[in-house]
Design a protein around this motif. Structure first.
Motif, short mmCIF file in Angstrom:
data_model
loop_
_atom_site.label_atom_id
_atom_site.label_comp_id
_atom_site.label_asym_id
_atom_site.label_seq_id
_atom_site.Cartn_x
_atom_site.Cartn_y
_atom_site.Cartn_z
N LEU A 442 1.02 -0.96 -0.02
CA LEU A 442 -0.23 -0.53 -0.37
C LEU A 442 0.73 1.14 0.37
O LEU A 442 2.27 1.35 0.55
CB LEU A 442 -1.32 0.04 1.02
N CYS A 443 0.63 1.78 -0.91
CA CYS A 443 1.74 3.65 -1.01
C CYS A 443 1.18 3.85 0.41
O CYS A 443 -0.63 4.74 0.78
CB CYS A 443 0.59 4.30 -2.40
N ILE A 444 1.88 4.62 1.13
CA ILE A 444 1.57 5.72 2.34
C ILE A 444 1.58 6.97 2.01
O ILE A 444 1.49 7.94 2.88
CB ILE A 444 2.50 5.22 3.25
N LEU A 445 2.03 7.86 0.64
CA LEU A 445 2.03 9.25 0.49
C LEU A 445 0.84 9.61 0.31
O LEU A 445 0.34 9.75 -0.74
CB LEU A 445 2.96 9.06 -0.60
N THR A 446 0.02 9.53 1.26
CA THR A 446 -1.37 10.27 1.05
C THR A 446 -2.01 11.39 2.32
O THR A 446 -1.23 11.29 3.18
CB THR A 446 -2.96 9.37 1.52
N PRO A 447 -2.64 11.68 2.41
CA PRO A 447 -3.32 12.54 3.56
C PRO A 447 -3.46 12.18 4.65
O PRO A 447 -3.63 11.03 4.68
CB PRO A 447 -4.62 13.66 2.98
N PRO A 448 -3.06 12.30 6.09
CA PRO A 448 -3.01 11.62 7.35
C PRO A 448 -4.17 11.48 7.05
O PRO A 448 -4.17 10.40 7.85
CB PRO A 448 -2.05 13.10 7.98
#
Length: 470
Positions: A442-448
């Motif tokens: 899973l990609c973790i570069l998302t808005p918190p």
């Protein structure tokens, strides 16, 4: 061709993608009618814009002016944006991004800028513009070079030592180019480290059925986030040199290292410092892309490869096959030459970059801690890159059901998660893993706030799965 049997056998043998994105699109249409959640969140690929992160304003503004030069007169745009756009347009034939690239390997000015960037990055180790090949993205760069390696059949078929887990598009690309995948295992209990004994084991096992000629390295690791230190890199280079292997170094996450006391060191830099025996003879190809953390412009499909100690007669074939598009070349130029302190866009650009870095670092820590508290999950800390790669312990009934349905167990897990919670993650089998240690990507570069929603839905789903055992 009237039937599938008429299709090229090599094409028929390519590993088919899982295509969870197609399922996600169908489920999105059912929201509000058949689904309890309000949105489908796709974090299966390293696409920060799709995951909700905004693009860099400076880069988009300059690109907009390049596409529509009338904006050069628009005083509401920062002066340095318009000046940079004019400079980029001057690089293009006819002053237009609609013209072909001036050479098949790229715009000479961009090649020069990239070689200067690499020289700065590596502390003065020289890089030469003629060694830079600009392409339409990482996959094209790899495809171009891998096609040069392809030869033989059976035991003479060219093989590539490939990390397990590996970037999820790599196995299919090796199939497409007719190369044999020779797996070497990364050690999860050591944070997904590279192990020299395992490299030797994999090489000997590969020689039974093919002829290994290259080793693929992902540093920082994709999807594991492992960052190799200098000692590890030296060992890999020595191993490759001893066994006559070309090093293919995918270094696309070099600008997103956030692990404490970790730093990115390029294979090129270490190679140059190992003495002339290595520096002047070892064949190395390194790859970079604009699809990664700071820029995230995956849709533009821009990248480059630097080729070291490759025969000039071979390099000419790379030049012919590269055919870079103009727009991604300009985006590359902007990514390696950002605004300077004296430029009007400097403060806003710096704030946006710091926001991305902080979000990525904090999300990586938060998600890893959260997942390790979920029963039936475990996750190694990520030191760099856009992904976490947690292990999911699947109950026997799901494994048996997957067998009945004719799908991989981790694929079934991801399908169920998508249908029940609207979260789209990648199954570990896409990353080449074939053992019973199931993982998701899973990609973790998302808005918190988006990350919190993802984690909450994932935990809810996994708990329901385990409750069926009670």
């Amino acid at each position: 061709m009237s039937t599938v049997q008429d299709v090229n056998p090599r094409v028929r043998g390519i590993r088919a993608p899982v295509n969870l994105q197609g399922l996600a699109a169908c489920i999105s249409e059912q929201i509000g009618v058949k689904k309890p959640f309000k949105s489908v969140i796709d974090v299966s690929s390293g696409d920060p814009h799709k995951a909700g992160m905004p693009p860099i304003s400076f880069i988009r503004q300059v690109m907009a002016v390049c596409l529509y030069p009338e904006l050069l007169k628009e005083k509401s745009l920062p002066l340095d944006v318009r000046q940079r756009a004019q400079k980029l347009l001057d690089m293009c034939s006819g002053g237009s991004v609609g013209s072909y690239s001036t050479t098949s390997s790229g715009l000479p000015q961009v090649q020069k800028s990239i070689s200067e960037f690499i020289t700065r990055r590596d502390g003065g180790v020289p890089s030469h513009p003629e060694d830079i090949m600009l392409t339409t993205g990482l996959q094209k760069s790899l495809s171009v070079f891998l096609n040069l390696l392809t030869s033989g059949e059976g035991k003479t078929q060219t093989g590539v030592l490939t990390p397990m887990p590996c970037p999820h598009t790599l196995p299919m690309l090796l199939d497409m180019t007719g190369l044999a995948l020779v797996p070497y295992r990364l050690f999860e209990e050591q944070g997904w480290a590279v192990n020299l004994d395992e490299l030797h084991r994999a090489l000997e096992a590969g020689r039974v059925h093919c002829e290994p000629k290259a080793i693929y390295i992902s540093n920082p690791g994709n999807p594991t986030g492992y960052v190799q230190d200098r000692e590890t890199i030296e060992k890999v280079i020595h191993f490759a040199a001893t066994n006559g292997l070309i090093i293919l170094a995918e270094e696309v996450h070099q600008d997103s290292v956030y692990g404490q006391d970790k730093e990115f060191i390029s294979y090129k830099k270490v190679l140059s410092e190992m003495g002339t025996t290595y520096a002047e003879k070892m064949e190395l190809v390194s790859f970079q892309s604009i699809s990664t953390a700071h820029i995230g412009e995956g849709g533009l499909r821009g990248g480059y490869m630097e080729v070291i100690n490759i025969d000039p007669a071979v390099k000419k074939y790379l030049t012919v096959a590269s055919s870079a598009s103009v727009l991604p070349q300009l985006a590359l130029e902007l990514s390696i030459n950002p605004p300077r302190p004296e430029d009007s866009s400097y403060n806003s650009y710096t704030q946006e970059i710091h926001h991305i870095e902080d979000t990525l670092s904090q999300n990586a820590k938060r998600a890893c801690e959260f997942l390790n508290r979920v029963e039936g999950m475990s996750c190694q800390p990520s030191m760099a890159g856009l992904f976490l790669y947690p292990r999911v312990h699947l109950p026997p009934h799901m494994v048996e059901e997957a067998k009945r349905l004719g799908v991989k167990a981790d694929v079934l897990y991801c399908q169920r998660l998508l249908r029940e919670e609207g979260i789209c993650v990648g199954p570990g089998c896409e990353n080449g893993q074939e053992d019973k240690n199931y993982h998701i990507r899973l990609c973790i570069l998302t808005p918190p706030s988006t990350l919190e929603e993802i984690l909450a839905r994932l935990r809810s789903f996994h708990h329901r799965l385990l409750e069926k055992l009670a």
